[in-house]
Motif scaffolding. Sequence first.
Motif, short mmCIF file in Angstrom:
data_model
loop_
_atom_site.label_atom_id
_atom_site.label_comp_id
_atom_site.label_asym_id
_atom_site.label_seq_id
_atom_site.Cartn_x
_atom_site.Cartn_y
_atom_site.Cartn_z
N ASP A 1 -15.74 -16.50 40.83
CA ASP A 1 -16.24 -15.14 40.82
C ASP A 1 -15.47 -14.31 39.81
OD1 ASP A 1 -17.27 -12.69 41.32
OD2 ASP A 1 -16.43 -12.48 43.35
N LEU A 2 -16.13 -13.97 38.70
CA LEU A 2 -15.46 -13.23 37.64
C LEU A 2 -15.26 -11.76 37.98
CD1 LEU A 2 -17.10 -14.78 34.46
CD2 LEU A 2 -14.97 -15.42 35.59
N THR A 3 -15.86 -11.29 39.08
CA THR A 3 -15.66 -9.90 39.49
C THR A 3 -14.40 -9.74 40.33
OG1 THR A 3 -17.00 -10.19 41.50
CG2 THR A 3 -18.15 -9.53 39.48
N ASP A 4 -13.80 -10.85 40.72
CA ASP A 4 -12.57 -10.83 41.51
C ASP A 4 -11.39 -10.82 40.55
OD1 ASP A 4 -10.53 -11.09 43.29
OD2 ASP A 4 -11.08 -13.08 44.00
N ASN A 5 -10.56 -9.77 40.58
CA ASN A 5 -9.45 -9.67 39.65
C ASN A 5 -8.13 -10.19 40.22
OD1 ASN A 5 -8.88 -7.66 41.46
ND2 ASN A 5 -8.67 -6.02 39.95
N SER A 6 -8.20 -10.90 41.35
CA SER A 6 -6.99 -11.51 41.88
C SER A 6 -6.67 -12.78 41.09
CB SER A 6 -7.16 -11.85 43.36
OG SER A 6 -8.21 -12.78 43.54
N CYS A 7 -5.43 -13.20 41.12
CA CYS A 7 -5.02 -14.38 40.36
C CYS A 7 -5.76 -15.61 40.87
CB CYS A 7 -3.52 -14.59 40.49
SG CYS A 7 -2.92 -16.10 39.69
N LYS B 1 -9.66 -21.75 29.70
CA LYS B 1 -10.45 -22.97 29.85
C LYS B 1 -10.83 -23.23 31.29
CE LYS B 1 -9.01 -25.60 25.77
NZ LYS B 1 -8.34 -26.83 25.27
N VAL B 2 -9.88 -23.01 32.19
CA VAL B 2 -10.18 -23.22 33.62
C VAL B 2 -11.16 -22.17 34.11
CG1 VAL B 2 -9.22 -23.25 35.94
CG2 VAL B 2 -7.96 -24.33 34.06
N LEU B 3 -10.97 -20.93 33.68
CA LEU B 3 -11.81 -19.84 34.15
C LEU B 3 -13.25 -19.98 33.69
CD1 LEU B 3 -11.77 -17.15 35.71
CD2 LEU B 3 -11.37 -16.00 33.52
N PHE B 4 -13.43 -20.40 32.43
CA PHE B 4 -14.78 -20.45 31.86
C PHE B 4 -15.37 -21.85 31.83
CE2 PHE B 4 -12.79 -16.65 29.93
CZ PHE B 4 -13.65 -15.69 30.43
N ASP B 5 -14.53 -22.88 31.81
CA ASP B 5 -15.04 -24.25 31.73
C ASP B 5 -14.81 -25.04 33.01
OD1 ASP B 5 -15.75 -23.70 29.13
OD2 ASP B 5 -13.87 -24.47 28.30
N GLU B 6 -14.17 -24.40 34.00
CA GLU B 6 -13.93 -25.03 35.31
C GLU B 6 -13.09 -26.30 35.19
OE1 GLU B 6 -17.64 -25.59 37.26
OE2 GLU B 6 -18.04 -23.45 37.48
N GLY B 7 -11.98 -26.18 34.48
CA GLY B 7 -11.03 -27.29 34.38
C GLY B 7 -10.06 -27.28 35.55
N ALA C 1 -8.36 -14.05 21.16
CA ALA C 1 -8.86 -13.07 22.12
C ALA C 1 -9.43 -13.77 23.34
CB ALA C 1 -9.95 -12.20 21.47
N GLY C 2 -9.38 -13.09 24.48
CA GLY C 2 -9.94 -13.61 25.72
C GLY C 2 -10.61 -12.48 26.49
N VAL C 3 -11.66 -12.80 27.23
CA VAL C 3 -12.42 -11.79 27.96
C VAL C 3 -12.62 -12.25 29.41
CG1 VAL C 3 -14.56 -10.46 28.05
CG2 VAL C 3 -13.66 -11.21 25.84
N ALA C 4 -12.48 -11.32 30.35
CA ALA C 4 -12.72 -11.63 31.75
C ALA C 4 -13.16 -10.39 32.49
CB ALA C 4 -11.47 -12.21 32.41
N GLY D 1 -13.38 -7.64 35.16
CA GLY D 1 -12.35 -7.09 36.03
C GLY D 1 -11.01 -6.94 35.35
N MET D 2 -10.82 -7.61 34.20
CA MET D 2 -9.56 -7.52 33.47
C MET D 2 -9.74 -6.89 32.10
SD MET D 2 -7.60 -11.08 34.26
CE MET D 2 -6.24 -10.51 33.22
N GLY D 3 -10.90 -7.06 31.50
CA GLY D 3 -11.13 -6.51 30.18
C GLY D 3 -10.96 -7.55 29.09
N THR D 4 -10.51 -7.08 27.94
CA THR D 4 -10.35 -7.93 26.76
C THR D 4 -8.90 -7.99 26.34
OG1 THR D 4 -12.57 -7.30 26.01
CG2 THR D 4 -11.09 -8.27 24.37
#
Length: 207
Positions: A2-8, A80-86, A141-144, A146-149
């Motif tokens: 869930d990319l709307t969750d800003n917890s670690c 990679k883990v966040l977007f590619d599910e590693g 650069a990275g984007v997420a 709930g966290m921004g850019t």
Amino acid sequence: MDLTDNSCPRCANCVETCLHVVRDCGWVEGIWEELGVDVLQGSGCGEVREWAEAVFRGSDMRECGVFMTGCWAIWEKRNKVLFDEGEWRGDEVVRRTREILWEMEGAIEGREKGGGRKTQEDGGGRWERPGAGWCKINVDAGVAEGMGTGIGVVCRDELGSVHWGVAVQEERVVSSDVAEALAILQGLKEAKLIWNSFCRAREWRKG
């Protein structure tokens, strides 16, 4: 995920910030220990730049290189883990950090021996150092949600030594292409500031 969750996404103990990603999360403790970098220096700092400056003050040039490369590898793994599910594997981050350092050293060694840049086919690295007297600026650069850019800029000379680096966090969320463009723009802005400062110092010495 869930990319709307800003917890670690690793420890789920607190809000994930840039500083938490590379320093405060329990997941990275073993990584820094394996790399031999004392990241507890400046542990009381609340900003990435302040913390990095504290680490730099207490480290030699080689340790600074390992530190900055380790931060980059941790952030890369996180994306990679966040977007590619590693998988959250610290050993992969350590190996990636060492590979990058080896690539840089291989490129430098090849140039010093008169062989030019080593290619991947030659078993060398992807980073090509600039010519003597020049510096090269690399950006990422990275984007997420709930966290921004997040934007990173680093400047290295022909020996691979880091002259300066900048980390910028923006609240807005943009596409990956726009994020890369913003990183390039930030790199150009920082380079212009450094160049203007250099020119002013040179004119001051002449006067």
